[in-house]
Scaffold this active site. Structure first.
Site, PDB file in Angstrom:
ATOM      1  N   LYS A   2      12.789   6.668  -4.963  1.00 24.79           N
ATOM      2  CA  LYS A   2      13.699   5.633  -4.486  1.00 24.79           C
ATOM      3  C   LYS A   2      14.999   6.270  -3.989  1.00 24.79           C
ATOM      4  O   LYS A   2      15.322   7.392  -4.388  1.00 24.79           O
ATOM      5  CB  LYS A   2      14.040   4.671  -5.636  1.00 24.79           C
ATOM      6  CG  LYS A   2      12.897   3.775  -6.073  1.00 24.79           C
ATOM      7  CD  LYS A   2      13.345   2.867  -7.214  1.00 24.79           C
ATOM      8  CE  LYS A   2      12.222   1.985  -7.735  1.00 24.79           C
ATOM      9  NZ  LYS A   2      11.775   0.967  -6.793  1.00 24.79           N
ATOM     10  N   ARG A  15       1.868  -2.469 -10.658  1.00 31.36           N
ATOM     11  CA  ARG A  15       0.546  -3.093 -10.505  1.00 31.36           C
ATOM     12  C   ARG A  15      -0.572  -2.180 -10.994  1.00 31.36           C
ATOM     13  O   ARG A  15      -1.627  -2.661 -11.396  1.00 31.36           O
ATOM     14  CB  ARG A  15       0.346  -3.521  -9.047  1.00 31.36           C
ATOM     15  CG  ARG A  15       0.325  -2.379  -8.071  1.00 31.36           C
ATOM     16  CD  ARG A  15       0.567  -2.831  -6.648  1.00 31.36           C
ATOM     17  NE  ARG A  15       1.981  -3.144  -6.403  1.00 31.36           N
ATOM     18  CZ  ARG A  15       2.457  -3.565  -5.239  1.00 31.36           C
ATOM     19  NH1 ARG A  15       1.654  -3.733  -4.213  1.00 31.36           N
ATOM     20  NH2 ARG A  15       3.745  -3.812  -5.099  1.00 31.36           N
TER      21      ARG A  15
HETATM   22  N1  BES Z   1      10.218  -1.864 -10.196  1.00 25.07           N
HETATM   23  C1  BES Z   1      10.112  -2.068  -8.811  1.00 25.07           C
HETATM   24  C2  BES Z   1      10.507  -3.478  -8.372  1.00 25.07           C
HETATM   25  C3  BES Z   1      11.918  -3.922  -8.659  1.00 25.07           C
HETATM   26  C4  BES Z   1      12.844  -4.025  -7.645  1.00 25.07           C
HETATM   27  C5  BES Z   1      12.285  -4.318  -9.916  1.00 25.07           C
HETATM   28  C6  BES Z   1      14.108  -4.476  -7.893  1.00 25.07           C
HETATM   29  C7  BES Z   1      13.578  -4.770 -10.167  1.00 25.07           C
HETATM   30  C8  BES Z   1      14.480  -4.858  -9.159  1.00 25.07           C
HETATM   31  C9  BES Z   1       8.679  -1.805  -8.346  1.00 25.07           C
HETATM   32  O1  BES Z   1       7.973  -0.875  -9.099  1.00 25.07           O
HETATM   33  C10 BES Z   1       8.744  -1.264  -6.964  1.00 25.07           C
HETATM   34  O2  BES Z   1       9.258  -0.187  -6.807  1.00 25.07           O
HETATM   35  N2  BES Z   1       8.234  -2.009  -5.998  1.00 25.07           N
HETATM   36  C11 BES Z   1       8.230  -1.603  -4.650  1.00 25.07           C
HETATM   37  C12 BES Z   1       6.868  -1.903  -4.074  1.00 25.07           C
HETATM   38  C13 BES Z   1       6.619  -1.264  -2.755  1.00 25.07           C
HETATM   39  C14 BES Z   1       6.515   0.240  -2.886  1.00 25.07           C
HETATM   40  C15 BES Z   1       5.331  -1.820  -2.191  1.00 25.07           C
HETATM   41  C16 BES Z   1       9.316  -2.390  -3.923  1.00 25.07           C
HETATM   42  O3  BES Z   1       9.563  -3.526  -4.282  1.00 25.07           O
HETATM   43  O4  BES Z   1       9.947  -1.833  -3.035  1.00 25.07           O
HETATM   44 MN    MN Z   2       8.290   1.113  -8.418  1.00 23.10          MN
END
Ligand code: BES
Ligand code: MN
Ligand code: ZN
Length: 489
Positions: A269, A343
């Site tokens: 990230k 997931r």
């Molecule tokens: N833990 C994150 C989602 C999240 C975002 C939680 C903001 C709390 C606050 C999740 O694991 C994630 O990184 N999701 C990605 C999915 C994408 C790679 C398809 C996202 O939301 O960007």
């Molecule tokens: Mn994630």
């Protein structure tokens, strides 16, 4: 402690009395209270509008040192959330001024208002939820919670209100427990430590607690969980809490996402706000706290909590984009993005839920997608279920508890986006559109025909700002919601 008082408030010694005042209707029959509200009405800045506030200092004729009048708008528009908020504000006022005692006078029901018990419960919730700070890591600014918050009503309701107070306090303590876990820094809640902390909390109440370590996970073929954990020096754990009352109506399995820190893995990230990814175990925290709560309040169903715990980190041993992972269900998944890790662990946990317990209902709760936050904002969760009635049960609990859930679609044809050229499916869609739906459709592949709902709490699990009964950090969202859902199954 929430306690009940009755009799004329005139003689009650306390630092602060809270009265709820409407624009258009008298809410109290008691003459002392009426006279106090009369005094307040002499000040034109206070009209009883929602959000109005006036404090009377040493008002004549009563023993209390202060009286806070809180405006609640028109009587016909009064709802439980307004009451939670005024009670929360009164507790904050008492805490900030270092007061010892607070007395909240429960209004009498008026046409169009919630009934007496609902009003009392809402005031108790707002007060108890607000009586909390996360101060574990502060050396000097330690929080002194109010030892006692009293609620005033007629003597004839005292018994009902006392049992309501007892129940509400347990549920709010459950919420505090989840908040503590979510706010805890990620270096102090890596999977094995978080697992021990859950087992310790559960050990005080009548339920079974088991932890599957990475060897057990291997035996159960949970390679999706193991893949996500492989980049971390802390091994994956699965905590199982099992509440089995003597006679049980249904079997309900709750599954909570427990990523103790989500760096994104190899698809790392960006750095802005990365520290808030300690919240990525909020689903697991809510499920664990819900079990701890139910074991105290009692529940007619067998309730099992599954908490898959991992840390998602980049390293030489981390799983990669392009990897193909075989999940416990046998389905293979091509990794399109290592940041779609939630997931993956839920796939194995959901399969475990349906294959081990033959449950009547499975509900998972997860901080799953940023896309859900884009869709619904920071205060509303998304609920996804192929079963409309179950989605509506969750949404209705959301309205009652004000842990709001909006029902989202799961269109079959969107599954197209999850197709892989090399494996049974990919863990991400072809583009970023409808990301929360894609994630829910992915999960649906592992719920295998069982009655199932998924609640995406990526928005409301964590608060950047203060609000009337919650401080910045973990909100404990989901505990009151799940308790209410289970009550209504
Ligand atoms: N833990 C994150 C989602 C999240 C975002 C939680 C903001 C709390 C606050 C999740 O694991 C994630 O990184 N999701 C990605 C999915 C994408 C790679 C398809 C996202 O939301 O960007
Ligand atoms: Mn994630
Ligand atoms: Zn995540």
């Amino acid at each position: 402690m929430l306690t009940i008082r009755w009799g004329d408030p005139k003689g009650i010694k306390t630092d602060l009395i809270l009265l709820v005042v409407c624009e258009d209707k008298a809410f109290y029959g008691n003459s002392t209270i009426k006279a106090l509200i009369e005094q307040g009405s002499l000040y034109p800045e206070f009209a009883g509008k929602s959000g109005d506030e006036l404090t009377l200092y040493s008002p004549g004729g009563i023993k209390a040192k202060r009286v806070m009048l809180a405006g609640a708008g028109k009587a016909s528009e009064l709802d439980c959330e307004k009451l939670r908020r005024v009670a929360g504000k009164a507790v904050n006022k008492a805490l900030n001024a270092d007061l010892a005692g607070l007395l909240i006078c429960i209004p009498e029901p008026a046409p169009g208002c919630p009934d007496r018990a609902q009003m009392a419960e809402a005031l108790m919730e707002g007060a108890a939820l607000s009586n909390y700070r996360f101060d574990y890591y502060k050396k000097d600014e330690k929080h002194k919670p109010l030892k006692n918050i009293a609620f005033h009503s007629d003597k004839k309701f005292a018994g009902t209100l006392a049992s309501l107070a007892e129940k509400t306090e347990i549920v709010c303590k459950g919420t505090h427990m989840a908040r503590n876990w979510v706010s805890m820094p990620p270096n102090d809640k890596r999977p094995s430590r978080f697992a021990r902390s859950i087992v310790k909390a559960a050990g005080k109440h009548p339920m079974e607690a088991v932890v599957l370590d990475s060897g057990d996970l291997r035996k159960n073929k949970m390679k999706a969980m193991l893949a996500v954990a492989s980049g971390s020096s802390s091994r994956a754990q699965m905590v199982i809490l099992d509440y089995k009352p003597q006679s049980r109506d249904k079997t309900v399995v709750l599954v909570g996402k427990g990523v103790t820190f989500d760096s994104g893995g190899i698809n790392i990230k960006s750095s802005a706000g990365l520290e808030t990814m300690k919240q990525d175990m909020a689903g697991a925290a809510a499920v664990a706290a819900c079990l701890v709560t139910l074991a105290q309040t009692g529940c007619p169903h067998r309730v099992v909590g599954l908490m898959p715990l991992v840390e998602n980190m980049p390293s030489g041993s981390a799983y990669r984009p392009g990897d193909i992972v075989k999940t416990a269900s046998g389905k293979t998944v091509e990794i399109g993005n290592t940041d779609a890790e939630g997931r993956m662990i839920l796939a194995d946990a959901l399969h475990y839920a349906v294959s081990q317990y033959a449950p009547d209902v499975v509900i998972d709760m997860a901080t799953l997608t940023g896309a859900c936050v884009v869709a619904l904002g920071e205060k509303i969760a998304g609920v996804f279920s192929p079963d409309q009635a179950l989605a509506e049960t969750v949404a209705a609990s959301g309205r009652r508890t004000h842990e709001r859930c909006w029902s989202m679609p799961m269109p079959e044809d969107y599954k197209e986006g999850l197709k892989s050229d090399f494996a049974d499916m990919r863990n991400v869609g072809k583009n970023r559109y409808g990301g929360a739906i894609a994630a829910a459709l992915f999960l649906s592949e592992f719920a295998a025909g069982t009655r199932w709902a998924h609640i995406d709490i990526a928005g409301p699990a964590y608060a950047g700002n203060d609000s009337d009964y919650c401080r910045p950090g973990g909100t404990g969202f989901g505990v009151r919601l799940l308790v209410d859902v289970i009550k209504n199954l």
